[in-house]
Design a protein around this motif. Structure first.
Motif, mmCIF file in Angstrom:
data_model
loop_
_atom_site.group_PDB
_atom_site.id
_atom_site.type_symbol
_atom_site.label_atom_id
_atom_site.label_comp_id
_atom_site.label_asym_id
_atom_site.label_seq_id
_atom_site.Cartn_x
_atom_site.Cartn_y
_atom_site.Cartn_z
ATOM 1 N N THR A 117 0.870 -1.272 -0.229
ATOM 2 C CA THR A 117 -0.166 -0.097 -0.042
ATOM 3 C C THR A 117 0.836 1.253 -0.085
ATOM 4 O O THR A 117 0.572 2.168 -0.756
ATOM 5 C CB THR A 117 -0.909 -0.012 1.134
ATOM 6 O OG1 THR A 117 -1.870 -1.179 0.997
ATOM 7 C CG2 THR A 117 -1.717 1.246 1.322
ATOM 8 N N LYS A 118 2.001 1.355 0.846
ATOM 9 C CA LYS A 118 2.723 2.473 0.881
ATOM 10 C C LYS A 118 3.539 2.563 -0.415
ATOM 11 O O LYS A 118 3.688 3.614 -1.009
ATOM 12 C CB LYS A 118 3.916 2.157 1.970
ATOM 13 C CG LYS A 118 3.423 2.286 3.299
ATOM 14 C CD LYS A 118 4.075 2.022 4.269
ATOM 15 C CE LYS A 118 3.696 2.102 5.761
ATOM 16 N NZ LYS A 118 4.543 1.432 7.154
ATOM 17 N N LEU A 119 3.983 1.475 -1.034
ATOM 18 C CA LEU A 119 4.814 1.499 -2.329
ATOM 19 C C LEU A 119 3.878 1.772 -3.384
ATOM 20 O O LEU A 119 4.263 2.738 -4.360
ATOM 21 C CB LEU A 119 5.504 0.227 -2.718
ATOM 22 C CG LEU A 119 6.584 -0.189 -1.701
ATOM 23 C CD1 LEU A 119 7.144 -1.545 -2.152
ATOM 24 C CD2 LEU A 119 7.567 1.031 -1.637
ATOM 25 N N LEU A 120 2.552 1.509 -3.462
ATOM 26 C CA LEU A 120 1.519 1.894 -4.656
ATOM 27 C C LEU A 120 1.474 3.399 -4.327
ATOM 28 O O LEU A 120 1.165 4.240 -5.205
ATOM 29 C CB LEU A 120 0.298 1.283 -4.264
ATOM 30 C CG LEU A 120 0.405 -0.266 -4.733
ATOM 31 C CD1 LEU A 120 -0.798 -1.237 -4.646
ATOM 32 C CD2 LEU A 120 0.658 -0.424 -6.252
ATOM 33 N N GLY A 121 1.356 3.897 -3.059
ATOM 34 C CA GLY A 121 1.322 5.275 -2.801
ATOM 35 C C GLY A 121 2.203 6.230 -3.380
ATOM 36 O O GLY A 121 2.153 7.332 -4.051
ATOM 37 N N VAL A 122 3.518 5.698 -3.299
ATOM 38 C CA VAL A 122 4.840 6.162 -3.960
ATOM 39 C C VAL A 122 4.410 6.234 -5.607
ATOM 40 O O VAL A 122 4.472 7.487 -6.239
ATOM 41 C CB VAL A 122 5.820 5.501 -3.626
ATOM 42 C CG1 VAL A 122 7.083 5.742 -4.644
ATOM 43 C CG2 VAL A 122 6.310 5.762 -2.206
ATOM 44 N N LEU A 123 3.988 5.334 -6.087
ATOM 45 C CA LEU A 123 3.694 5.116 -7.496
ATOM 46 C C LEU A 123 2.782 6.252 -7.981
ATOM 47 O O LEU A 123 2.785 6.752 -9.057
ATOM 48 C CB LEU A 123 3.285 3.916 -7.953
ATOM 49 C CG LEU A 123 4.235 2.632 -8.126
ATOM 50 C CD1 LEU A 123 3.797 1.390 -8.654
ATOM 51 C CD2 LEU A 123 5.254 3.411 -9.249
ATOM 52 N N GLY A 124 1.610 6.493 -6.861
ATOM 53 C CA GLY A 124 0.435 7.319 -7.129
ATOM 54 C C GLY A 124 0.973 8.689 -7.263
ATOM 55 O O GLY A 124 0.222 9.668 -7.698
ATOM 56 N N LYS A 125 2.040 8.991 -6.629
ATOM 57 C CA LYS A 125 2.835 10.373 -6.696
ATOM 58 C C LYS A 125 3.308 10.821 -8.036
ATOM 59 O O LYS A 125 3.630 11.830 -8.318
ATOM 60 C CB LYS A 125 3.556 10.630 -5.493
ATOM 61 C CG LYS A 125 3.102 10.454 -4.252
ATOM 62 C CD LYS A 125 3.989 10.805 -3.118
ATOM 63 C CE LYS A 125 3.464 10.469 -1.607
ATOM 64 N NZ LYS A 125 4.315 10.925 -0.831
ATOM 65 N N LEU A 126 3.762 9.828 -8.851
ATOM 66 C CA LEU A 126 4.290 9.928 -10.086
ATOM 67 C C LEU A 126 3.372 9.961 -11.226
ATOM 68 O O LEU A 126 2.272 9.621 -11.199
ATOM 69 C CB LEU A 126 5.369 8.591 -10.526
ATOM 70 C CG LEU A 126 6.227 8.350 -9.450
ATOM 71 C CD1 LEU A 126 6.927 6.926 -10.050
ATOM 72 C CD2 LEU A 126 7.531 9.606 -9.312
ATOM 73 N N ASN A 127 3.503 11.087 -12.177
ATOM 74 C CA ASN A 127 2.666 11.429 -13.350
ATOM 75 C C ASN A 127 3.001 11.563 -14.607
ATOM 76 O O ASN A 127 4.404 11.789 -14.805
ATOM 77 C CB ASN A 127 1.643 12.369 -12.851
ATOM 78 C CG ASN A 127 2.345 13.609 -12.588
ATOM 79 O OD1 ASN A 127 3.504 13.617 -11.957
ATOM 80 N ND2 ASN A 127 1.603 14.827 -12.336
#
Length: 127
Positions: A117-127
């Protein structure tokens, strides 16, 4: 195995910087940066584009995994791949839950879900 591939609109170098910073925000450090495309080229192998592997870890979380089952450290550290091919940049990650399920331990799977969940949150910050 489920590998997440996220296309991003930023350059390769900017993506690497943003990913590293976003990981640090979640208390994950980069243990090693492997410039795989450069290694290929150094050996005279043909390769187009760029490919870097980041080994990342949150030592506090890694210690918790070790305390649950010392053999589980074989699944550490987590990895991200930043790839540039044909002018497009992607960030890739294997889901930690997919890897840790091989241990067949519900406690480890539950723990890996939190990390994921934390790592997916990191990916979510990238655009």
């Amino acid at each position: 195995m489920n590998i997440i591939v996220k296309p991003v609109s930023t350059s390769f170098e900017s993506t690497l910087t943003l990913l590293t910073q976003s990981l640090a925000d979640e208390k994950f450090g980069v243990l090693s940066t492997i410039p795989l495309s450069e290694k290929f080229k150094d050996k005279g192998l043909e390769f187009e584009g760029k490919l870097v592997i980041l080994d990342v870890c949150n030592p506090m979380e890694a210690h918790k995994v070790f305390k649950i089952d010392p053999l589980a450290v074989n699944f550490l550290p987590c990895k991200f791949v930043i790839r540039e091919a044909q002018g497009k940049v992607t960030v890739e990650m294997i889901r930690p839950t997919d890897l840790i399920r091989l241990m067949n331990d519900p406690q480890l799977t539950f723990f890996a879900t939190d990390i994921e969940t934390k790592l997916l949150g990191v990916l979510g910050k990238l655009n």
